[in-house]
Design an enzyme around this catalytic site. Structure first.
Site, PDB file in Angstrom:
ATOM      1  N   LYS A 138     -15.919   0.999  31.322  1.00  0.00           N
ATOM      2  CA  LYS A 138     -15.488  -0.133  32.141  1.00  0.00           C
ATOM      3  C   LYS A 138     -15.414   0.221  33.618  1.00  0.00           C
ATOM      4  CE  LYS A 138     -12.961  -2.525  28.482  1.00  0.00           C
ATOM      5  NZ  LYS A 138     -11.657  -3.087  28.029  1.00  0.00           N
ATOM      6  N   GLU A 157     -32.105   6.031  22.652  1.00  0.00           N
ATOM      7  CA  GLU A 157     -31.242   4.845  22.783  1.00  0.00           C
ATOM      8  C   GLU A 157     -30.112   4.794  21.754  1.00  0.00           C
ATOM      9  OE1 GLU A 157     -31.769   3.476  25.460  1.00  0.00           O
ATOM     10  OE2 GLU A 157     -33.738   4.355  25.783  1.00  0.00           O
TER      11      GLU A 157
END
Length: 614
Positions: free
Chosen positions: A228, A450
């Site tokens: 975040k 990924e």
């Protein structure tokens, strides 16, 4: 003919006979294309992919890029440059672009079918062709000026990268320490080192735009831990004129190493260093909010779909190469006459175990192709709904649910099945004379790219199922149950349907056990270990369930077609669809019952074992 053997017939079968993409045409944003156009695009691309595009496949592997540490530059083999130029000049990159950036308005399901052809023929060229897709992300999220930069990226053919991983953090993206310091002119100076950055250096495009996750610092910016606290920055290799895109002086982002790899050798996998060579690495915050991880996930989700499609396309090519060899290689007598010294020698496709290996490869190649096209069908609906202004929240959740299966199951099964492709050729499979040994090496990265398979499985369980209250999974399970309840096909495939019903119950039972362990973990946190031990098992089981279901859906379409007049070629194709669905239902789906038992009887003995015992 090059190395690549395509499956155009199966792609068209899925698109137009099973999933009926034509039913989604005629409305925005697909109101400018028709079936004939879509078939024409795929046919032309298939000829291109099996011909000139595939030509540099082996040469790029045998003559990998050369890195010059003194200049931080890379020289690619000419064959790779030629393949890239063919793709660019043919404007195949337009297939995946939105109309406002020069795209053709083609549904994602057809875009991904096209991508399979390119990825199967020459994955390296596809990887270098990331600029237009990254431009779409910049255009969606950028300021008015950055939208212009996105247009310049396409007009001038820039390369682009996604820059997340750091040497110490690895997959723990939130632990990244690369920082971005705000400057008085509104720009940011980045400092840090990133690792495993695909296409971070090449000598084919005039500029490269790096999309970089970094932690912002500056007056008035309170530090925030984890993901975040990350923002996304646009960091060009060369500074450029913001209106014309003309390249200027070198920016302070340099490649400081290129990895020596097992496969995909012509793809530069780089260490990328920011602000460490006497030149500031200047970047610009994407958009106007600090929302880096959400923005980057637009790239990550595309990349996961791409990696799964790449793996499945490579598996298909390996299977078709093995099939061709098995039909030509004469060795040994037919098994019932194995003791007869005078028995004629037969092609190895007559041998039972070779047939077992080939049919298993066929099942996963064709079944997983159906899985990624089924997933892309939800992406079709998302765009239709967005254009019509309708609620597409469910469609988005189902797409999110399916992505870990496309990527995780697709990559794992491709590696497993390519081993069987190689095994089918015997000792010849180990030689560079045939493409399969390179397929094996090139595809091995796909379960690591990924997010590893374990990361995909935890994402599936915790985010895509538990956090979603199982709504997306219930939608898919409901479709499977509706298929079972329909009993179409004039009662044929009854045994196989019963196996599918049992498999559905087994997967639901596995999920019930996992959610039970999560509930118990509220009292004893160690219960989460049981989920961690078996999340990959659940992911693979859910993948097998979808493969089994979609193969049976295909078989029903095939049986309906066989009830009417068909050509000899289509007769063989449809017979193969029925045969592979029966094979998978009777030899693979029953294994899920054992997997269910393992999950339901899970304990933590593995986690309690002392490290010294390993």
């Amino acid at each position: 003919m090059g190395h690549f053997r395509s499956s155009l017939r199966d792609l068209e079968f899925n698109l137009f006979e099973v999933f009926r993409v034509q039913d989604r045409l005629g409305a925005a944003p697909y109101d400018e294309v028709d079936v004939e156009t879509l078939r024409g695009v795929l046919s032309e691309l298939n000829s291109f992919a099996t011909g000139p595009l595939a030509a540099s496949f082996a040469d790029g592997d045998r003559n990998p890029p050369v890195f010059d540490p003194a200049t931080h530059s890379v020289a690619l083999p000419q064959s790779v440059k030629d393949a890239y130029r063919l793709l660019w000049d043919g404007e195949w990159w337009r297939l995946g672009l939105p109309a406002e950036l020069g795209g053709y308005g083609i549904p994602p399901s057809v875009q991904w079918a096209a991508a399979e052809l390119i990825l199967g023929a020459n994955a390296i060229a596809f990887l270098y062709l990331s600029g237009p897709n990254m431009a779409s992300v910049v255009h969606r999220n950028g300021t008015a000026q950055q939208k212009r930069w996105a247009e310049l990226m396409i007009e001038r053919g820039w390369g682009a990268t996604m820059v997340l991983t750091e040497p110490d953090a690895g997959s723990d993206v939130g632990a990244g320490r690369t920082k971005a310091v705000r400057q008085a002119d509104g720009s940011w100076h980045l400092e840090g080192v990133k690792r495993f950055i695909t296409s971070a250096e090449q000598d084919m495009t005039e500029n490269i735009l790096h999309l970089v996750l970094a932690r912002p610092e500056g007056p008035g910016l309170a530090p925030r831990p984890g993901t975040k606290g990350l923002s996304l920055y646009l960091v060009p290799k060369y500074h450029f004129d913001p209106e014309t895109g003309e390249a200027g002086t070198r920016n302070g982002v340099f490649v400081t190493g290129v990895e020596h790899k097992m496969g995909l050798k012509a793809s530069t996998t780089c260490e990328l260093t920011f602000g460490q060579h006497g030149v500031p690495a200047v970047g610009w915050l994407l958009g106007e909010v600090h929302d880096g991880i959400a923005q980057m996930f637009e790239v990550i989700e595309y990349a996961r779909m791409m990696v799964g499609t790449k793996a499945i396309g490579t598996l298909s090519a390996g299977y078709l190469a093995a099939l061709e060899y098995a039909k030509e290689r004469v060795q040994g007598p037919d098994l019932p006459r194995m003791l007869d010294k005078t028995a004629p020698r037969v092609t190895i496709i007559h041998h039972p175990d070779v047939r077992r290996m080939l049919m298993l490869q066929k099942a996963y190649a064709e079944g997983l192709r159906a899985v990624y096209l089924y997933t892309a069908g939800w992406q079709d609906r998302i765009r239709l709904g967005a254009a019509a202004g309708t609620d597409v929240s469910l469609e988005k959740r189902v797409n999110d649910l399916l992505l870990p299966i496309v990527k995780g199951v697709g990559s794992e099964r491709a590696s497993e099945m390519l081993q069987l492709s190689l095994q089918t050729l015997g000792g010849s499979g180990y030689l560079e004379d045939y493409p399969i040994e390179q397929y094996v090496r090139d595809a091995r990265i796909d379960s690591l790219y990924e997010g590893t398979t374990a990361i995909q499985s935890l994402d599936l369980v915790f985010r895509k199922i538990v956090r979603d209250d199982g709504q997306a999974l219930a939608q898919v399970a409901g479709e499977i149950q509706a298929f079972l309840d329909a009993q179409s096909g004039n009662g044929r495939l009854k045994q196989e349907r019963a196996q599918l019903a049992t498999a559905l119950a087994d997967v639901q039972g596995m999920l019930g056990a996992l959610t039970g362990y999560l509930t118990a973990a509220q009292q004893d946190p160690a219960g989460v270990y049981k989920v961690g031990q078996h999340s990959v098992r659940f992911l693979m089981a859910l993948g097998d369930l979808l493969v089994g279901w979609l193969l049976l859906r295909q078989a029903e379409v095939a049986l309906t077609a066989l009830d009417g007049p068909v050509s000899a070629r289509d007769q063989a194709f449809y017979d193969g669809k029925v045969g592979v669905a029966r094979f998978f239902a009777t030899t693979v789906l029953p294994l899920l019952s054992a997997q269910r038992g393992i999950v339901e009887h899970a304990d933590n003995a593995l986690m309690e074992l002392p490290e010294a015992a390993f």
